[in-house]
Scaffold this motif. Structure first.
Motif, PDB file in Angstrom:
ATOM      1  N   UNK A  17       8.793  12.593   0.104  1.00 46.54           N
ATOM      2  CA  UNK A  17       8.365  11.713  -0.990  1.00 46.54           C
ATOM      3  C   UNK A  17       8.933  10.298  -0.817  1.00 46.54           C
ATOM      4  N   UNK A  18      10.233  10.168  -0.602  1.00 49.43           N
ATOM      5  CA  UNK A  18      10.805   8.838  -0.398  1.00 49.43           C
ATOM      6  C   UNK A  18      10.325   8.242   0.925  1.00 49.43           C
ATOM      7  N   UNK A  19       9.967   9.122   1.862  1.00 50.31           N
ATOM      8  CA  UNK A  19       9.437   8.671   3.155  1.00 50.31           C
ATOM      9  C   UNK A  19       8.090   7.986   3.063  1.00 50.31           C
ATOM     10  N   UNK A  20       7.447   8.072   1.917  1.00 56.54           N
ATOM     11  CA  UNK A  20       6.178   7.363   1.711  1.00 56.54           C
ATOM     12  C   UNK A  20       6.403   5.852   1.596  1.00 56.54           C
ATOM     13  N   UNK A  21       7.619   5.460   1.239  1.00 55.17           N
ATOM     14  CA  UNK A  21       7.955   4.057   1.021  1.00 55.17           C
ATOM     15  C   UNK A  21       8.270   3.352   2.331  1.00 55.17           C
ATOM     16  N   UNK A  22       8.278   2.002   2.308  1.00 49.18           N
ATOM     17  CA  UNK A  22       8.776   1.276   3.481  1.00 49.18           C
ATOM     18  C   UNK A  22      10.195   1.739   3.799  1.00 49.18           C
ATOM     19  N   UNK A  23      10.574   1.697   5.064  1.00 52.46           N
ATOM     20  CA  UNK A  23      11.823   2.301   5.523  1.00 52.46           C
ATOM     21  C   UNK A  23      13.052   1.863   4.732  1.00 52.46           C
ATOM     22  N   UNK A  82       0.829  -1.212   0.000  1.00 56.35           N
ATOM     23  CA  UNK A  82       0.000   0.000   0.000  1.00 56.35           C
ATOM     24  C   UNK A  82       0.860   1.258   0.000  1.00 56.35           C
ATOM     25  N   UNK A  83       1.945   1.242   0.758  1.00 57.51           N
ATOM     26  CA  UNK A  83       2.863   2.392   0.762  1.00 57.51           C
ATOM     27  C   UNK A  83       3.503   2.569  -0.618  1.00 57.51           C
ATOM     28  N   UNK A  84       3.908   1.470  -1.213  1.00 53.42           N
ATOM     29  CA  UNK A  84       4.556   1.519  -2.525  1.00 53.42           C
ATOM     30  C   UNK A  84       3.602   2.034  -3.599  1.00 53.42           C
ATOM     31  N   UNK A  85       2.344   1.614  -3.528  1.00 54.84           N
ATOM     32  CA  UNK A  85       1.343   2.094  -4.498  1.00 54.84           C
ATOM     33  C   UNK A  85       1.121   3.599  -4.321  1.00 54.84           C
TER      34      UNK A  85
END
Length: 197
Positions: free
Chosen positions: A103-109, A7-10
């Motif tokens: 923006x990159x913080x939206x992804x898994x750590x 969900x984070x990646x999407x």
């Protein structure tokens, strides 16, 4: 955990679609349409694949691809800074740092950490991969401006000295591509599409 990561990646994938709306000053080859950041990043990726044999030293092409594909994502928040802008320096800014973290913080750590590290490496321009990636980033608009009879050089009154200063970074990643680029710059002066003061 896997579903949460997905969900984070999407959400990240949806967010970076905004890169298609960030307009650059340069225009497409032999065109009056401005390029957007997504087109620019795609073109650099293709250039890196095709031209990697000309790197000064062997490079990890996958890492270079990651660099050129993500280097401008921060411009979703920070906007594009024209390389010849006289009011704003074309270097990593606090605004770009905040954008990278958001923006990159939206992804898994783990993915966030990897992409921020790759973005920082590109910005620093010290590794072989970063030097080659920056060569591609400086070569593409040079080719565009030549194809457009001076393009942004004419439009914004950019002279030979400024172009030469900004483009010689190409040498750090590829001496042979720099030789080609330097000749293009000199030819542009001879053709009258780039002015010496």
């Amino acid at each position: 955990m896997q579903q949460e990561d997905l969900l984070k990646q999407i959400e990240f994938i949806k967010e970076i679609d905004k890169l298609k709306y960030i307009q650059r000053k340069t225009r497409l080859f032999a065109s009056d349409r401005n390029e957007n950041d997504a087109e620019h990043s795609w073109h650099l990726a293709m250039m890196a694949i095709i031209l990697s044999q000309h790197a000064n030293v062997p490079v990890d092409v996958l890492k270079v691809l990651k660099m050129v594909l993500i280097h401008d994502i921060v411009e979703i928040d920070a906007g594009d800074t024209f390389i010849y802008d006289t009011a704003k320096n074309h270097v990593n800014t606090d605004q770009e740092r905040l954008a990278a973290e958001r923006i990159f913080g939206m992804l898994p750590k783990s993915q966030c950490d990897e992409l921020i590290a790759i973005w920082e490496e590109f910005e620093a321009g010290e590794t072989d991969e970063a030097k080659f990636a920056k060569s591609m980033d400086r070569l593409e608009p040079l080719l565009q401006n030549v194809s457009n009879d001076g393009g942004t050089w004419k439009e914004f009154g950019v002279d030979y000295a400024k172009v030469y200063e900004k483009k010689q970074v190409i040498r750090n990643g590829s001496a042979s591509i720099w030789n080609y680029a330097e000749q293009l710059i000199e030819d542009s002066v001879e053709k009258g599409i780039l002015k010496k003061k």
